[in-house]
Write a protein that holds these residues in place. Sequence first.
Motif, short mmCIF file in Angstrom:
data_model
loop_
_atom_site.label_atom_id
_atom_site.label_comp_id
_atom_site.label_asym_id
_atom_site.label_seq_id
_atom_site.Cartn_x
_atom_site.Cartn_y
_atom_site.Cartn_z
N THR A 7 0.84 -1.20 0.00
CA THR A 7 0.00 0.00 0.00
C THR A 7 0.88 1.24 0.00
O THR A 7 1.80 1.35 0.80
CB THR A 7 -0.91 0.03 1.23
OG1 THR A 7 -1.70 -1.15 1.26
CG2 THR A 7 -1.82 1.26 1.18
N THR A 8 0.59 2.15 -0.90
CA THR A 8 1.28 3.43 -0.96
C THR A 8 0.26 4.56 -1.01
O THR A 8 -0.89 4.36 -1.40
CB THR A 8 2.20 3.54 -2.19
OG1 THR A 8 1.41 3.38 -3.38
CG2 THR A 8 3.29 2.48 -2.16
N SER A 9 0.69 5.74 -0.60
CA SER A 9 -0.17 6.92 -0.68
C SER A 9 0.69 8.14 -0.94
O SER A 9 1.88 8.16 -0.59
CB SER A 9 -0.99 7.09 0.60
OG SER A 9 -0.15 7.20 1.73
N TYR A 10 0.08 9.16 -1.55
CA TYR A 10 0.80 10.35 -1.96
C TYR A 10 -0.05 11.59 -1.71
O TYR A 10 -1.28 11.55 -1.80
CB TYR A 10 1.15 10.30 -3.45
CG TYR A 10 2.01 9.14 -3.85
CD1 TYR A 10 1.44 7.93 -4.22
CD2 TYR A 10 3.40 9.25 -3.85
CE1 TYR A 10 2.23 6.85 -4.58
CE2 TYR A 10 4.20 8.18 -4.21
CZ TYR A 10 3.61 6.98 -4.57
OH TYR A 10 4.40 5.92 -4.92
N THR A 11 0.62 12.70 -1.46
CA THR A 11 -0.10 13.95 -1.46
C THR A 11 -0.40 14.32 -2.91
O THR A 11 0.32 13.93 -3.84
CB THR A 11 0.72 15.05 -0.76
OG1 THR A 11 -0.11 16.18 -0.52
CG2 THR A 11 1.93 15.47 -1.59
N ASP A 12 -1.48 15.07 -3.10
CA ASP A 12 -1.96 15.33 -4.47
C ASP A 12 -0.91 15.99 -5.36
O ASP A 12 -0.82 15.70 -6.56
CB ASP A 12 -3.21 16.20 -4.42
CG ASP A 12 -4.43 15.44 -3.93
OD1 ASP A 12 -5.42 16.10 -3.56
OD2 ASP A 12 -4.38 14.20 -3.90
N SER A 13 -0.11 16.87 -4.80
CA SER A 13 0.81 17.66 -5.63
C SER A 13 1.95 16.83 -6.22
O SER A 13 2.63 17.31 -7.14
CB SER A 13 1.40 18.81 -4.81
OG SER A 13 2.17 18.32 -3.74
N VAL A 14 2.17 15.61 -5.74
CA VAL A 14 3.27 14.80 -6.27
C VAL A 14 2.78 13.56 -7.01
O VAL A 14 3.60 12.82 -7.58
CB VAL A 14 4.26 14.38 -5.16
CG1 VAL A 14 4.72 15.59 -4.37
CG2 VAL A 14 3.66 13.32 -4.24
#
Length: 124
Positions: A57-64
């Motif tokens: 599982t991975t997650s990112y902030t929208d800007s990246v």
Amino acid sequence: QVQLVESGGGLVQTGGSLRLSCDISEWPSMTSVMAWFRQAPGREREFVAGITQRGDTTSYTDSVKGRFTISRDSAKNTVYLQMNSLVPEDTGVYYCAVRTIGPVYQLPDWWDDWGQGTQVTVSS
């Protein structure tokens, strides 16, 4: 206490790429999570990306999203942040963090241990 050491920062032009590495002394548990944060001068530390110890599982902030990729090599106890299409707004000190038990939350106070940070500067 878990030790984390970041590396790979530097100066790059707009549109360039960098790969950050975070060497961790040990994974606290099989349910631990890790993340990258960044802090620009005069701004609060912000979440960039997170990953579970299993890497499922991975997650990112929208800007990246679409530009950065977080990954881990459990055999090497290393977490990476591949950063492509860099822009000046990506400039800051990048920190890795670990928490013994997940999930990944974006609040800095959630995390147990931190590295010392590595500077990333993107010139226009």
